[in-house]
Design a protein around this motif. Structure first.
Motif, PDB file in Angstrom:
ATOM      1  N   ALA A  24       0.776  -0.933   0.148  1.00  0.00           N
ATOM      2  CA  ALA A  24       0.046   0.112   0.292  1.00  0.00           C
ATOM      3  C   ALA A  24       1.065   1.132   0.238  1.00  0.00           C
ATOM      4  O   ALA A  24       0.778   1.793  -0.825  1.00  0.00           O
ATOM      5  CB  ALA A  24      -1.373  -0.251   1.326  1.00  0.00           C
ATOM      6  N   ALA A  25       1.750   1.216   0.761  1.00  0.00           N
ATOM      7  CA  ALA A  25       2.649   2.554   1.173  1.00  0.00           C
ATOM      8  C   ALA A  25       3.244   2.427  -1.220  1.00  0.00           C
ATOM      9  O   ALA A  25       4.059   3.808  -0.952  1.00  0.00           O
ATOM     10  CB  ALA A  25       3.583   1.719   1.856  1.00  0.00           C
ATOM     11  N   LEU A  26       3.571   1.686  -1.161  1.00  0.00           N
ATOM     12  CA  LEU A  26       4.098   1.441  -2.768  1.00  0.00           C
ATOM     13  C   LEU A  26       3.560   2.631  -4.183  1.00  0.00           C
ATOM     14  O   LEU A  26       3.927   3.102  -4.477  1.00  0.00           O
ATOM     15  CB  LEU A  26       4.875   0.374  -2.918  1.00  0.00           C
ATOM     16  CG  LEU A  26       5.130   0.010  -4.767  1.00  0.00           C
ATOM     17  CD1 LEU A  26       6.568   0.861  -4.304  1.00  0.00           C
ATOM     18  CD2 LEU A  26       5.846  -0.932  -4.822  1.00  0.00           C
ATOM     19  N   VAL A  27       2.270   2.035  -3.713  1.00  0.00           N
ATOM     20  CA  VAL A  27       1.152   2.706  -4.362  1.00  0.00           C
ATOM     21  C   VAL A  27       0.671   3.646  -3.821  1.00  0.00           C
ATOM     22  O   VAL A  27       0.590   4.483  -5.470  1.00  0.00           O
ATOM     23  CB  VAL A  27      -0.093   1.843  -4.018  1.00  0.00           C
ATOM     24  CG1 VAL A  27      -1.306   2.220  -5.138  1.00  0.00           C
ATOM     25  CG2 VAL A  27      -0.254   0.121  -4.838  1.00  0.00           C
ATOM     26  N   GLN A  28       0.840   4.393  -3.087  1.00  0.00           N
ATOM     27  CA  GLN A  28       0.618   5.605  -2.701  1.00  0.00           C
ATOM     28  C   GLN A  28       1.751   6.914  -2.537  1.00  0.00           C
ATOM     29  O   GLN A  28       1.508   7.840  -2.847  1.00  0.00           O
ATOM     30  CB  GLN A  28       0.349   5.756  -0.725  1.00  0.00           C
ATOM     31  CG  GLN A  28      -1.197   5.127   0.279  1.00  0.00           C
ATOM     32  CD  GLN A  28      -1.466   5.226   0.788  1.00  0.00           C
ATOM     33  OE1 GLN A  28      -0.714   5.724   1.081  1.00  0.00           O
ATOM     34  NE2 GLN A  28      -2.807   4.718   0.929  1.00  0.00           N
ATOM     35  N   SER A  29       3.049   6.136  -2.578  1.00  0.00           N
ATOM     36  CA  SER A  29       4.069   7.354  -2.293  1.00  0.00           C
ATOM     37  C   SER A  29       3.987   7.355  -4.371  1.00  0.00           C
ATOM     38  O   SER A  29       3.934   6.617  -5.022  1.00  0.00           O
ATOM     39  CB  SER A  29       5.621   6.517  -2.441  1.00  0.00           C
ATOM     40  OG  SER A  29       5.777   5.144  -2.644  1.00  0.00           O
ATOM     41  N   ALA A  33      11.697   6.651  -3.861  1.00  0.00           N
ATOM     42  CA  ALA A  33      12.809   6.849  -2.707  1.00  0.00           C
ATOM     43  C   ALA A  33      11.324   7.342  -1.365  1.00  0.00           C
ATOM     44  O   ALA A  33      12.319   7.838  -0.111  1.00  0.00           O
ATOM     45  CB  ALA A  33      13.279   8.532  -3.003  1.00  0.00           C
ATOM     46  N   GLY A  34      10.392   7.826  -1.302  1.00  0.00           N
ATOM     47  CA  GLY A  34       9.748   8.017  -1.173  1.00  0.00           C
ATOM     48  C   GLY A  34       9.339   6.741   0.067  1.00  0.00           C
ATOM     49  O   GLY A  34       7.868   7.249   0.531  1.00  0.00           O
ATOM     50  N   GLY A  37       9.741   6.149   3.693  1.00  0.00           N
ATOM     51  CA  GLY A  37       8.571   7.010   4.627  1.00  0.00           C
ATOM     52  C   GLY A  37       7.290   6.672   5.045  1.00  0.00           C
ATOM     53  O   GLY A  37       6.716   7.207   5.894  1.00  0.00           O
ATOM     54  N   GLN A  38       6.766   6.157   3.589  1.00  0.00           N
ATOM     55  CA  GLN A  38       5.142   6.277   3.628  1.00  0.00           C
ATOM     56  C   GLN A  38       4.931   4.810   4.229  1.00  0.00           C
ATOM     57  O   GLN A  38       4.111   4.851   4.800  1.00  0.00           O
ATOM     58  CB  GLN A  38       5.177   5.672   2.279  1.00  0.00           C
ATOM     59  CG  GLN A  38       3.605   6.059   2.169  1.00  0.00           C
ATOM     60  CD  GLN A  38       2.824   7.366   2.071  1.00  0.00           C
ATOM     61  OE1 GLN A  38       2.970   8.486   1.758  1.00  0.00           O
ATOM     62  NE2 GLN A  38       1.522   7.202   2.761  1.00  0.00           N
ATOM     63  N   TYR A  39       6.080   3.841   4.030  1.00  0.00           N
ATOM     64  CA  TYR A  39       5.616   2.912   4.919  1.00  0.00           C
ATOM     65  C   TYR A  39       5.684   2.959   6.514  1.00  0.00           C
ATOM     66  O   TYR A  39       4.773   2.440   7.190  1.00  0.00           O
ATOM     67  CB  TYR A  39       6.568   1.819   3.890  1.00  0.00           C
ATOM     68  CG  TYR A  39       6.439   0.694   5.231  1.00  0.00           C
ATOM     69  CD1 TYR A  39       5.622  -0.645   5.256  1.00  0.00           C
ATOM     70  CD2 TYR A  39       7.538  -0.249   6.369  1.00  0.00           C
ATOM     71  CE1 TYR A  39       5.557  -1.259   5.965  1.00  0.00           C
ATOM     72  CE2 TYR A  39       7.645  -1.195   7.075  1.00  0.00           C
ATOM     73  CZ  TYR A  39       6.588  -1.976   7.006  1.00  0.00           C
ATOM     74  OH  TYR A  39       6.268  -2.910   7.939  1.00  0.00           O
ATOM     75  N   ILE A  40       6.884   3.779   6.800  1.00  0.00           N
ATOM     76  CA  ILE A  40       6.500   3.961   8.101  1.00  0.00           C
ATOM     77  C   ILE A  40       5.994   4.566   9.168  1.00  0.00           C
ATOM     78  O   ILE A  40       5.480   4.175   9.897  1.00  0.00           O
ATOM     79  CB  ILE A  40       8.255   4.577   8.623  1.00  0.00           C
ATOM     80  CG1 ILE A  40       9.116   4.001   8.233  1.00  0.00           C
ATOM     81  CG2 ILE A  40       8.119   4.818   9.925  1.00  0.00           C
ATOM     82  CD1 ILE A  40      10.840   4.628   7.851  1.00  0.00           C
TER      83      ILE A  40
END
Length: 327
Positions: A24-29, A33-34, A37-40
């Protein structure tokens, strides 16, 4: 329904949810590079929620097991949605998250829980009781011929020289046969497993005489604890065959059994007369027992090996409570 108190189940849930959060973080970023941070940021919300749900499921495991499968799954989905909503509302009251989005948080929690429940149901079908029982029977069958052949040879060596001892040995051998034919899916008491191991060692003692010494060190442990059958004997057989027989002067096999908290610890050690040969010869029994432990206990039991300069030790650590076969 999974055993929510099982370490293997908990680990799979943690890995599965974190993998979904990373995706989900990969899709949202906006870019790679970001992504971290999104995953954290996501993990800061997901991890507490996940731990709360696992704690609640662990406490309610027995109740969920008594329910029909679909009803139990619906309760797990409702629990995930309810805990996520409560957690989101609490975080919003503390100003940690923006207002709104409660329904979205509930739907995401329910969707991820549904995926995990589907995975566990498919996995349980893949490891159905019939398949698990067949696998255990096959693993036990690998041990029986070698075990019984060696025991029979020990008796045959006595028939002419010491007929009275041979008669007593045959009685012990009949008990060993009976134990070997036991249903592999049934757990046995620790007392029965120790008695079987002692009978086997008595047979070997008739064959090897003073060359074989045995040192039992049994701590403060309940002998009624259930354990899988034929845990001790194959390892003792290896200890005698690879550690005592090659040494002209013989040696001592040491068996230690103790209980530490919720763990039962079994250690079997013997001298090494040829380390490389000994380690190679032990692999079948060790691999067999390791696989049977995985079928009985998933990740909650383990088998460890320590090879020293003059000693080879195998340790089995398993939970004290009874666990069903995969279902």
């Amino acid at each position: 329904m999974p055993d929510w108190r099982n370490f293997g189940v908990m680990l799979r849930v943690l890995l599965g949810i974190n993998a979904l959060a990373a995706l989900a973080a990969l899709v949202q970023s906006a870019d790679i590079a970001g992504w971290m941070g999104q995953y954290i940021e996501l993990a800061a919300v997901v991890e507490p929620l996940l731990l709360l749900c696992l704690g609640a499921l662990s406490l309610s495991r027995d109740i969920l097991w008594r329910l029909p499968l679909r009803v139990g799954q619906a309760c797990v989905l409702a629990l995930a949605g309810g805990v996520s909503a409560a957690f989101f509302l609490y975080a919003r009251s503390m100003g940690l998250v923006e207002s709104g989005g409660v329904l979205r948080a509930m739907l995401l929690a329910v969707a991820m829980t549904a995926l995990l429940l589907t995975y566990f149901e498919l996995r349980s079908r893949a490891f159905s009781p019939a398949q698990a029982e067949a696998r255990l029977a096959a693993l036990n069958a690998r041990i029986r011929p070698h075990f019984l052949f060696n025991s029979l040879n020990a008796v045959l060596s006595l028939i002419r020289a010491r007929p009275q001892e041979a008669e007593a040995a045959l009685e012990s051998l009949s008990d060993l046969f009976r134990a070997a034919m036991r249903d592999p899916c049934e757990l046995v008491s620790l007392a029965d497993e120790i008695a079987l191991a002692k009978q086997y060692l008595e047979l070997e003692n008739l064959r090897l005489g003073e060359r074989l010494s045995v040192d039992w060190q049994i701590g403060d442990v309940s002998l009624a604890l259930p354990i899988p059958p034929l845990m001790l004997q194959p390892l003792l057989e290896n200890a005698v065959y690879h550690g005592i027989e090659p040494a002209q002067e013989g040696g001592t096999v040491r068996i230690g059994i103790e209980q530490k908290g919720d763990e039962l610890r079994i250690a079997i050690a013997n001298p090494t007369a040829g380390q490389a040969q000994h380690a190679a010869g032990n692999q079948m029994a060790v691999a067999n027992i390791r696989e049977r432990l995985a079928l009985y206990y998933d990740l909650e039991a383990r088998l460890e090996i320590e090879v020293g300069d003059n000693c080879y030790e195998v340790r089995i650590i398993l939970p004290c409570q009874r666990h069903p076969l995969p279902h």
